[in-house]
Write a protein that holds these residues in place. Structure first.
Motif, PDB file in Angstrom:
ATOM      1  N   PHE A  27       0.824  -1.220   0.000  1.00 21.58           N
ATOM      2  CA  PHE A  27       0.000   0.000   0.000  1.00 21.58           C
ATOM      3  C   PHE A  27       0.855   1.265   0.000  1.00 21.58           C
ATOM      4  O   PHE A  27       0.668   2.147  -0.848  1.00 21.58           O
ATOM      5  CB  PHE A  27      -0.930  -0.020   1.212  1.00 21.58           C
ATOM      6  CG  PHE A  27      -2.050   0.968   1.124  1.00 21.58           C
ATOM      7  CD1 PHE A  27      -3.004   0.874   0.129  1.00 21.58           C
ATOM      8  CD2 PHE A  27      -2.161   2.001   2.042  1.00 21.58           C
ATOM      9  CE1 PHE A  27      -4.042   1.788   0.036  1.00 21.58           C
ATOM     10  CE2 PHE A  27      -3.192   2.909   1.970  1.00 21.58           C
ATOM     11  CZ  PHE A  27      -4.130   2.803   0.961  1.00 21.58           C
ATOM     12  N   ALA A  28       1.790   1.363   0.971  1.00 22.07           N
ATOM     13  CA  ALA A  28       2.621   2.562   1.045  1.00 22.07           C
ATOM     14  C   ALA A  28       3.753   2.538   0.023  1.00 22.07           C
ATOM     15  O   ALA A  28       4.527   3.503  -0.048  1.00 22.07           O
ATOM     16  CB  ALA A  28       3.198   2.716   2.453  1.00 22.07           C
ATOM     17  N   GLY A  29       3.851   1.466  -0.748  1.00 14.71           N
ATOM     18  CA  GLY A  29       4.867   1.378  -1.781  1.00 14.71           C
ATOM     19  C   GLY A  29       4.280   1.422  -3.178  1.00 14.71           C
ATOM     20  O   GLY A  29       4.288   2.454  -3.849  1.00 14.71           O
ATOM     21  N   THR A  30       3.726   0.291  -3.611  1.00 14.78           N
ATOM     22  CA  THR A  30       3.215   0.185  -4.977  1.00 14.78           C
ATOM     23  C   THR A  30       2.016   1.097  -5.218  1.00 14.78           C
ATOM     24  O   THR A  30       1.964   1.826  -6.219  1.00 14.78           O
ATOM     25  CB  THR A  30       2.836  -1.276  -5.282  1.00 14.78           C
ATOM     26  OG1 THR A  30       3.938  -2.127  -4.984  1.00 14.78           O
ATOM     27  CG2 THR A  30       2.462  -1.434  -6.742  1.00 14.78           C
ATOM     28  N   VAL A  31       1.030   1.065  -4.329  1.00 10.72           N
ATOM     29  CA  VAL A  31      -0.161   1.893  -4.517  1.00 10.72           C
ATOM     30  C   VAL A  31       0.193   3.373  -4.493  1.00 10.72           C
ATOM     31  O   VAL A  31      -0.307   4.166  -5.305  1.00 10.72           O
ATOM     32  CB  VAL A  31      -1.209   1.564  -3.435  1.00 10.72           C
ATOM     33  CG1 VAL A  31      -2.390   2.526  -3.514  1.00 10.72           C
ATOM     34  CG2 VAL A  31      -1.684   0.128  -3.585  1.00 10.72           C
ATOM     35  N   LEU A  32       1.061   3.774  -3.599  1.00  6.39           N
ATOM     36  CA  LEU A  32       1.460   5.183  -3.534  1.00  6.39           C
ATOM     37  C   LEU A  32       2.160   5.614  -4.816  1.00  6.39           C
ATOM     38  O   LEU A  32       1.906   6.711  -5.338  1.00  6.39           O
ATOM     39  CB  LEU A  32       2.363   5.407  -2.319  1.00  6.39           C
ATOM     40  CG  LEU A  32       2.732   6.845  -1.962  1.00  6.39           C
ATOM     41  CD1 LEU A  32       2.984   6.970  -0.472  1.00  6.39           C
ATOM     42  CD2 LEU A  32       3.973   7.322  -2.707  1.00  6.39           C
ATOM     43  N   ASN A  33       3.048   4.774  -5.332  1.00  8.55           N
ATOM     44  CA  ASN A  33       3.775   5.129  -6.552  1.00  8.55           C
ATOM     45  C   ASN A  33       2.848   5.232  -7.759  1.00  8.55           C
ATOM     46  O   ASN A  33       3.063   6.080  -8.641  1.00  8.55           O
ATOM     47  CB  ASN A  33       4.873   4.104  -6.825  1.00  8.55           C
ATOM     48  CG  ASN A  33       5.984   4.162  -5.797  1.00  8.55           C
ATOM     49  OD1 ASN A  33       6.247   5.224  -5.212  1.00  8.55           O
ATOM     50  ND2 ASN A  33       6.623   3.033  -5.544  1.00  8.55           N
ATOM     51  N   GLN A  34       1.826   4.401  -7.808  1.00  4.19           N
ATOM     52  CA  GLN A  34       0.929   4.422  -8.969  1.00  4.19           C
ATOM     53  C   GLN A  34      -0.092   5.553  -8.900  1.00  4.19           C
ATOM     54  O   GLN A  34      -0.451   6.122  -9.927  1.00  4.19           O
ATOM     55  CB  GLN A  34       0.206   3.073  -9.094  1.00  4.19           C
ATOM     56  CG  GLN A  34       1.110   1.929  -9.507  1.00  4.19           C
ATOM     57  CD  GLN A  34       0.332   0.671  -9.817  1.00  4.19           C
ATOM     58  OE1 GLN A  34      -0.891   0.639  -9.748  1.00  4.19           O
ATOM     59  NE2 GLN A  34       1.034  -0.391 -10.183  1.00  4.19           N
ATOM     60  N   THR A  35      -0.579   5.874  -7.709  1.00  4.82           N
ATOM     61  CA  THR A  35      -1.639   6.881  -7.585  1.00  4.82           C
ATOM     62  C   THR A  35      -1.097   8.269  -7.270  1.00  4.82           C
ATOM     63  O   THR A  35      -1.731   9.268  -7.601  1.00  4.82           O
ATOM     64  CB  THR A  35      -2.631   6.474  -6.490  1.00  4.82           C
ATOM     65  OG1 THR A  35      -1.942   6.396  -5.228  1.00  4.82           O
ATOM     66  CG2 THR A  35      -3.237   5.118  -6.799  1.00  4.82           C
ATOM     67  N   GLY A  36       0.037   8.342  -6.592  1.00  9.10           N
ATOM     68  CA  GLY A  36       0.569   9.630  -6.171  1.00  9.10           C
ATOM     69  C   GLY A  36      -0.144  10.220  -4.974  1.00  9.10           C
ATOM     70  O   GLY A  36       0.189  11.329  -4.533  1.00  9.10           O
ATOM     71  N   ALA A  37      -1.139   9.525  -4.428  1.00  8.73           N
ATOM     72  CA  ALA A  37      -1.896  10.028  -3.273  1.00  8.73           C
ATOM     73  C   ALA A  37      -1.117   9.747  -1.996  1.00  8.73           C
ATOM     74  O   ALA A  37      -1.521   8.925  -1.158  1.00  8.73           O
ATOM     75  CB  ALA A  37      -3.277   9.390  -3.231  1.00  8.73           C
ATOM     76  N   ALA A  38      -0.001  10.455  -1.834  1.00  5.87           N
ATOM     77  CA  ALA A  38       0.895  10.176  -0.713  1.00  5.87           C
ATOM     78  C   ALA A  38       0.243  10.509   0.623  1.00  5.87           C
ATOM     79  O   ALA A  38       0.402   9.770   1.601  1.00  5.87           O
ATOM     80  CB  ALA A  38       2.192  10.965  -0.880  1.00  5.87           C
ATOM     81  N   VAL A  39      -0.481  11.628   0.677  1.00  2.00           N
ATOM     82  CA  VAL A  39      -1.076  12.047   1.952  1.00  2.00           C
ATOM     83  C   VAL A  39      -2.081  11.016   2.433  1.00  2.00           C
ATOM     84  O   VAL A  39      -2.053  10.573   3.596  1.00  2.00           O
ATOM     85  CB  VAL A  39      -1.736  13.426   1.802  1.00  2.00           C
ATOM     86  CG1 VAL A  39      -2.445  13.824   3.094  1.00  2.00           C
ATOM     87  CG2 VAL A  39      -0.705  14.474   1.421  1.00  2.00           C
ATOM     88  N   GLN A  40      -3.005  10.589   1.554  1.00  6.77           N
ATOM     89  CA  GLN A  40      -4.025   9.640   1.969  1.00  6.77           C
ATOM     90  C   GLN A  40      -3.427   8.283   2.307  1.00  6.77           C
ATOM     91  O   GLN A  40      -3.800   7.648   3.299  1.00  6.77           O
ATOM     92  CB  GLN A  40      -5.078   9.472   0.868  1.00  6.77           C
ATOM     93  CG  GLN A  40      -5.805  10.755   0.503  1.00  6.77           C
ATOM     94  CD  GLN A  40      -5.169  11.460  -0.679  1.00  6.77           C
ATOM     95  OE1 GLN A  40      -3.969  11.692  -0.699  1.00  6.77           O
ATOM     96  NE2 GLN A  40      -5.980  11.813  -1.674  1.00  6.77           N
TER      97      GLN A  40
END
Length: 375
Positions: free
Chosen positions: A330-343
């Protein structure tokens, strides 16, 4: 009044700064086309996860990927807590042994593992131990039809048929009956001979009822053994090398700290308690179990809570060996793909906070059993 005014001004100023920070972050995210809500969780993830406790595919959503990572983190934490507790208590008691070799070996274990960074230990188990294992065709054959190679641990899998719930219900019923019978025996203070006969009867009950239900239900539970087909094993349960390395590293590292907690708790009990137990004719093992250990738990449990929380939080180091836990997925792959770092970071932090608070609550409730009751 002056004190209340100062506090109100401080809270108002802090709230204003927080509000301005949220507005600025939201404006910057909108300017860069980054989502500002949690709607991205319903989008298709588009990537696979090599270990999942629930059904998952590349067409699943980011929310499903989050759930997979969360369950993997819970699985590692739960197994690590059990193994660390068993190992830590065993090593802690061994440190107080009168056997010179056992006590010194336990001391070397504690001083070696707790003074080496956990990340290095995880890399050691993963790269130096598990990756150095042979290929599947040269696997190490283990008892009960299990195999170990550089692709993981392959173990037999339980296959449940239609009548399996009856067998499980019979097992639970027999265990519950045995527990009730044991409590009744303690309440009535039966003699040693009667208590022994009751214990034998309870053991037979636990064995006979599930076996009878198993036979009458047509043997609904079977084992699916792993078989070598081609270049890998098929069937059974596969434990990834990343999973094994993470569990070993976390449990052995935390066990070293738990061992010191146990040793300190045992030594905190006054020596006169052990001498009184010996004067009553209790053996060293009985004195430890019935006299020393219950009093030592008052010291052990609060410190044990901190070690449990450390293990849960240290599981986030799984990202360095590629295990798909919450941080890696979640904090790796999902963050990199969506850019929604804050959420993403907010959700990840909230999950670890919730797990830690629940673990602390459970340990505090358990601690009430050993805490001194004052007037």
């Amino acid at each position: 009044m002056r004190s209340a005014i100062y506090q109100a001004l401080f809270v108002a100023g802090l709230g204003f700064l927080l509000f301005e920070a949220i507005v600025a972050v939201r404006a910057n995210m909108q300017a860069r086309g980054i989502p500002t809500d949690f709607g991205f969780l319903d989008n298709v993830a588009g990537f696979d996860i090599n270990q999942s406790l629930i059904s998952y595919s590349a067409t699943s959503t980011y929310g499903r990927a989050f759930l997979v990572g969360f369950l993997n983190t819970c699985l590692v934490s739960a197994i690590g807590l059990v193994l660390a507790t068993i190992t830590g208590f065993a090593v802690g008691v061994a440190r107080l042994s009168k056997n010179w070799a056992v006590a010194r070996f336990s001391m070397v274990y504690v001083e070696s593992l707790r003074n080496v960074p956990l990340l290095l230990q995880l890399l050691f188990w993963y790269n130096a131990v598990l990756k150095a294992l042979p290929a599947p065709r040269e696997s190490y054959a283990l008892p009960f039809g299990a195999y170990l190679n550089n692709r993981g641990l392959f173990a037999p899998e339980l296959v449940f048929g239609p009548g399996a719930p009856w067998v499980v219900a019979a097992l639970l019923a027999s265990v519950a009956t045995a527990i009730v019978a044991q409590r009744l025996a303690r309440a009535r203070r039966l003699r040693a001979g009667a208590g022994l006969r009751l214990g034998v009867a309870a053991a037979i009950l636990i064995l006979v009822m599930p076996v009878a239900a198993f036979v009458l239900a047509g043997r609904p539970i079977s084992l699916a053994l792993p078989e070598l087909k081609g270049f890998n094993f098929v069937g059974g349960v596969r434990l990834l090398p990343e999973f094994v390395a993470l569990v070993l590293g976390l449990s052995l590292y935390t066990a070293a700290f738990i061992a010191e907690v146990v040793r300190a708790g045992m030594q905190a009990v006054p020596r006169g308690q052990s001498e009184a137990a010996a004067a009553l004719g209790l053996s060293r093992a009985l004195a430890l179990r019935l006299v020393v250990a219950p009093q030592a738990m008052r010291v052990i449990v609060p410190l044990l809570t901190s070690q449990y929380l450390n293990l849960i939080k240290n599981s986030s180091l799984a990202v360095f060996i590629g295990y798909p836990d919450l941080v890696q997925v979640f904090a790796g792959t999902v963050l990199n793909q969506t850019g929604a770092a804050v959420q993403v970071i907010f959700i990840t932090m909230a999950v670890y906070l919730a797990i830690s608070l629940l673990a602390s609550l459970a340990m505090n409730l358990y601690n009430r059993r050993f805490a001194l009751v004052e007037r």
